[in-house]
Scaffold this active site. Structure first.
Site, PDB file in Angstrom:
ATOM      1  N   HIS A 107       0.823  -1.217   0.035  1.00  0.00           N
ATOM      2  CA  HIS A 107      -0.037   0.012  -0.054  1.00  0.00           C
ATOM      3  C   HIS A 107       0.837   1.350   0.188  1.00  0.00           C
ATOM      4  O   HIS A 107       0.534   2.158   0.469  1.00  0.00           O
ATOM      5  CB  HIS A 107      -1.139   0.079   1.121  1.00  0.00           C
ATOM      6  CG  HIS A 107      -2.235  -1.011   1.153  1.00  0.00           C
ATOM      7  ND1 HIS A 107      -3.150  -0.700   0.058  1.00  0.00           N
ATOM      8  CD2 HIS A 107      -2.355  -2.368   1.523  1.00  0.00           C
ATOM      9  CE1 HIS A 107      -3.923  -1.910   0.075  1.00  0.00           C
ATOM     10  NE2 HIS A 107      -3.445  -3.015   1.082  1.00  0.00           N
ATOM     11  N   GLY A 164      -6.770 -14.478  -9.627  1.00  0.00           N
ATOM     12  CA  GLY A 164      -7.265 -13.885  -8.257  1.00  0.00           C
ATOM     13  C   GLY A 164      -6.780 -13.949  -6.887  1.00  0.00           C
ATOM     14  O   GLY A 164      -7.515 -13.830  -6.217  1.00  0.00           O
ATOM     15  N   GLY A 212      -3.905 -12.955  -5.633  1.00  0.00           N
ATOM     16  CA  GLY A 212      -2.858 -12.276  -5.217  1.00  0.00           C
ATOM     17  C   GLY A 212      -1.256 -12.516  -5.692  1.00  0.00           C
ATOM     18  O   GLY A 212      -0.489 -11.775  -5.094  1.00  0.00           O
ATOM     19  N   LEU A 213      -1.302 -13.178  -6.579  1.00  0.00           N
ATOM     20  CA  LEU A 213       0.004 -13.272  -7.396  1.00  0.00           C
ATOM     21  C   LEU A 213       0.013 -12.450  -8.879  1.00  0.00           C
ATOM     22  O   LEU A 213       1.036 -12.606  -9.431  1.00  0.00           O
ATOM     23  CB  LEU A 213       0.422 -14.788  -7.522  1.00  0.00           C
ATOM     24  CG  LEU A 213       0.772 -15.552  -6.345  1.00  0.00           C
ATOM     25  CD1 LEU A 213       0.879 -16.802  -6.444  1.00  0.00           C
ATOM     26  CD2 LEU A 213       2.080 -15.007  -5.626  1.00  0.00           C
ATOM     27  N   SER A 249      -2.029 -12.357 -11.538  1.00  0.00           N
ATOM     28  CA  SER A 249      -2.335 -13.085 -12.504  1.00  0.00           C
ATOM     29  C   SER A 249      -2.647 -11.804 -13.530  1.00  0.00           C
ATOM     30  O   SER A 249      -2.581 -12.065 -14.873  1.00  0.00           O
ATOM     31  CB  SER A 249      -3.408 -14.166 -12.584  1.00  0.00           C
ATOM     32  OG  SER A 249      -4.531 -13.674 -11.767  1.00  0.00           O
ATOM     33  N   SER A 250      -3.261 -10.842 -13.154  1.00  0.00           N
ATOM     34  CA  SER A 250      -3.925  -9.826 -14.070  1.00  0.00           C
ATOM     35  C   SER A 250      -2.556  -8.994 -14.689  1.00  0.00           C
ATOM     36  O   SER A 250      -2.541  -9.135 -16.075  1.00  0.00           O
ATOM     37  CB  SER A 250      -4.396  -8.465 -13.287  1.00  0.00           C
ATOM     38  OG  SER A 250      -5.396  -9.269 -12.710  1.00  0.00           O
ATOM     39  N   GLU A 256      -5.901  -2.238 -16.816  1.00  0.00           N
ATOM     40  CA  GLU A 256      -6.396  -2.517 -15.294  1.00  0.00           C
ATOM     41  C   GLU A 256      -7.449  -1.621 -14.772  1.00  0.00           C
ATOM     42  O   GLU A 256      -8.626  -1.913 -14.330  1.00  0.00           O
ATOM     43  CB  GLU A 256      -5.177  -2.806 -14.554  1.00  0.00           C
ATOM     44  CG  GLU A 256      -5.550  -3.303 -13.179  1.00  0.00           C
ATOM     45  CD  GLU A 256      -4.968  -4.786 -12.722  1.00  0.00           C
ATOM     46  OE1 GLU A 256      -4.228  -5.043 -13.788  1.00  0.00           O
ATOM     47  OE2 GLU A 256      -5.233  -5.323 -11.837  1.00  0.00           O
ATOM     48  N   ASP A 277       2.628  -4.089  -9.660  1.00  0.00           N
ATOM     49  CA  ASP A 277       2.364  -5.297 -10.275  1.00  0.00           C
ATOM     50  C   ASP A 277       2.920  -5.409 -11.800  1.00  0.00           C
ATOM     51  O   ASP A 277       3.809  -6.076 -12.064  1.00  0.00           O
ATOM     52  CB  ASP A 277       1.001  -6.044 -10.295  1.00  0.00           C
ATOM     53  CG  ASP A 277       0.057  -5.930  -8.982  1.00  0.00           C
ATOM     54  OD1 ASP A 277       1.001  -5.676  -8.015  1.00  0.00           O
ATOM     55  OD2 ASP A 277      -0.972  -5.949  -8.883  1.00  0.00           O
ATOM     56  N   TYR A 331      -9.803  -1.982  -0.449  1.00  0.00           N
ATOM     57  CA  TYR A 331      -8.677  -1.334  -1.166  1.00  0.00           C
ATOM     58  C   TYR A 331      -8.959   0.020  -1.591  1.00  0.00           C
ATOM     59  O   TYR A 331      -8.277   0.876  -1.257  1.00  0.00           O
ATOM     60  CB  TYR A 331      -8.250  -2.145  -2.580  1.00  0.00           C
ATOM     61  CG  TYR A 331      -7.192  -1.623  -3.191  1.00  0.00           C
ATOM     62  CD1 TYR A 331      -5.920  -2.034  -2.650  1.00  0.00           C
ATOM     63  CD2 TYR A 331      -7.351  -0.940  -4.249  1.00  0.00           C
ATOM     64  CE1 TYR A 331      -4.695  -1.674  -3.416  1.00  0.00           C
ATOM     65  CE2 TYR A 331      -6.168  -0.445  -4.894  1.00  0.00           C
ATOM     66  CZ  TYR A 331      -4.792  -0.968  -4.512  1.00  0.00           C
ATOM     67  OH  TYR A 331      -3.747  -0.540  -5.280  1.00  0.00           O
TER      68      TYR A 331
END
Ligand code: GLA
Length: 356
Positions: A27, A114, A116-117, A119-120, A154, A166, A216
């Protein structure tokens, strides 16, 4: 990688975009702060072949779905799945002046979606590298600019208001290194991640709910409000003595950002001194701050953190946006990897695997 780029327009390309783990610095990206992520071995592979026509026939292998996307006259409507990324890549590349040919595209990956690693980011990055190459466009020399383009996919096409963490990690990752990112200048510095017999693992809390997105966004809005109240460019400039002037909980949010930035540099020093015990303590401190000052943890995440500590982790913390998702832990030599955990190894950033 440069040798893979040819003078002639290729007819088939394969690109790979890795997922990412974040060692510390959570964050902080949308607050002009510091982070220390790394690209991982798992990721998304995109194969693109020119086939004429004025559309892209895209197959999402894991989903066993395919769809034809027009190259012009597209809509910005959202499907809430992988299609939004494809529409976004086509739209953003077209806006950047890349003339995409018609063709066929196959998407496959081994990074949990989805979870948290990221993938997006892996998907955005692999799609953009593959489609740029298929269009005969030169390798984007400025990967930071490409990260911004992927981030627009995104933010604007998928509708997730995330920062640049990311995409930068996926595009600029260096084998065996973490990446110290300064989000104020966007300077990056690879930091050797010499773990010896220690291991980094991630374990999924299994928790995914709407709160992740709303939580978030709420934290982002709180940081923005704190910034306005203090009249500063970004929270990077704010000192603890300024934070106490803020109403609760903004004072606690700002304290987290300030202390988390300091922990990133402390983690770099710990790595440089090969002091992995100290690194573990910093992970624990980061988690405590995300839980107590940033209010971004959940019961399921706490259970996973406790489980990892009980198994002997030298440090464990929630990773990514929070409100569920993954926990990262540092395991000393000889510690058994808990069931269901994934070892994460710092790997090279996004690249073209084939151009022909
Ligand atoms: C998510 C976002 C990132 C970053 C982290 C929190 O992973 O995609 O941009 O804000 O949360 O550090």
């Amino acid at each position: 990688m440069a040798e893979l780029w040819q003078d002639v327009t290729p007819s088939r390309v394969v690109a790979f975009g890795p997922g990412r783990a974040n060692l510390i610095g959570e964050h902080t990206d949308y607050n002009d702060g510091l982070s220390l992520p790394f690209a991982i071995e798992q990721g998304v592979r995109v194969t693109a072949e020119a086939a004429g026509g004025d559309g892209l026939l895209v197959t999402a292998v894991e989903h066993q779905q395919h769809e034809l996307f027009p190259l012009s006259g597209w809509t910005t409507e959202r499907s809430g799945d992988w299609r939004d990324f494809v529409r976004g890549a086509i739209g953003e590349l077209a806006a950047a002046g890349v003339a995409l040919p018609g063709g066929e595209v196959e998407i496959e990956g081994d990074v949990p979606e989805g979870g948290g690693l990221s993938s997006s980011a892996a998907l955005e990055v692999a799609l953009c590298l593959a489609l740029c190459s298929l269009a005969g466009a030169p390798e984007p020399a400025d990967r930071v600019a490409l990260a911004r383009l992927c981030s627009r996919i995104e933010n604007e096409w998928v509708g997730a208001r995330t920062g640049l963490l990311d995409q930068l990690a996926s595009l600029l990752g260096v084998d065996g290194h973490a990446l110290r990112i300064d989000f104020r200048t966007l300077e990056t510095r690879p930091v050797p991640l010499r773990l010896g017999d220690w291991r980094l693992v991630t374990l999924d809390s299994g928790e995914r709910h709407a709160l992740a997105a709303s939580g978030y966004n709420e934290r982002r809005a709180e940081c923005e409000r704190a910034r306005q109240l203090l009249g500063v460019e970004s929270l990077r400039e704010v000192l603890p003595e300024d934070a106490v002037r803020l109403p609760c909980p903004l004072d606690r949010r700002v304290r987290h950002v300030h202390e988390e930035n300091a922990r990133v540099d402390a983690a770099v020093s710990a790595l440089e001194a090969a002091d992995l015990d100290a690194l573990g303590r910093l992970l624990d401190a980061s988690h405590a701050s995300l839980r107590d000052l940033y209010d971004a943890s959940t019961e399921a995440v706490e259970r996973i953190v406790e489980r990892l500590r009980a198994r002997g982790a030298a440090g464990a913390r929630m990773m990514g946006g929070g409100f569920g998702g993954q926990v990262i832990a540092l395991l000393p030599p000889g510690t058994q990897v808990p069931d269901g955990a994934l070892e994460v190894v710092p790997a090279a950033g996004a690249r073209l695997l084939e151009v022909s």
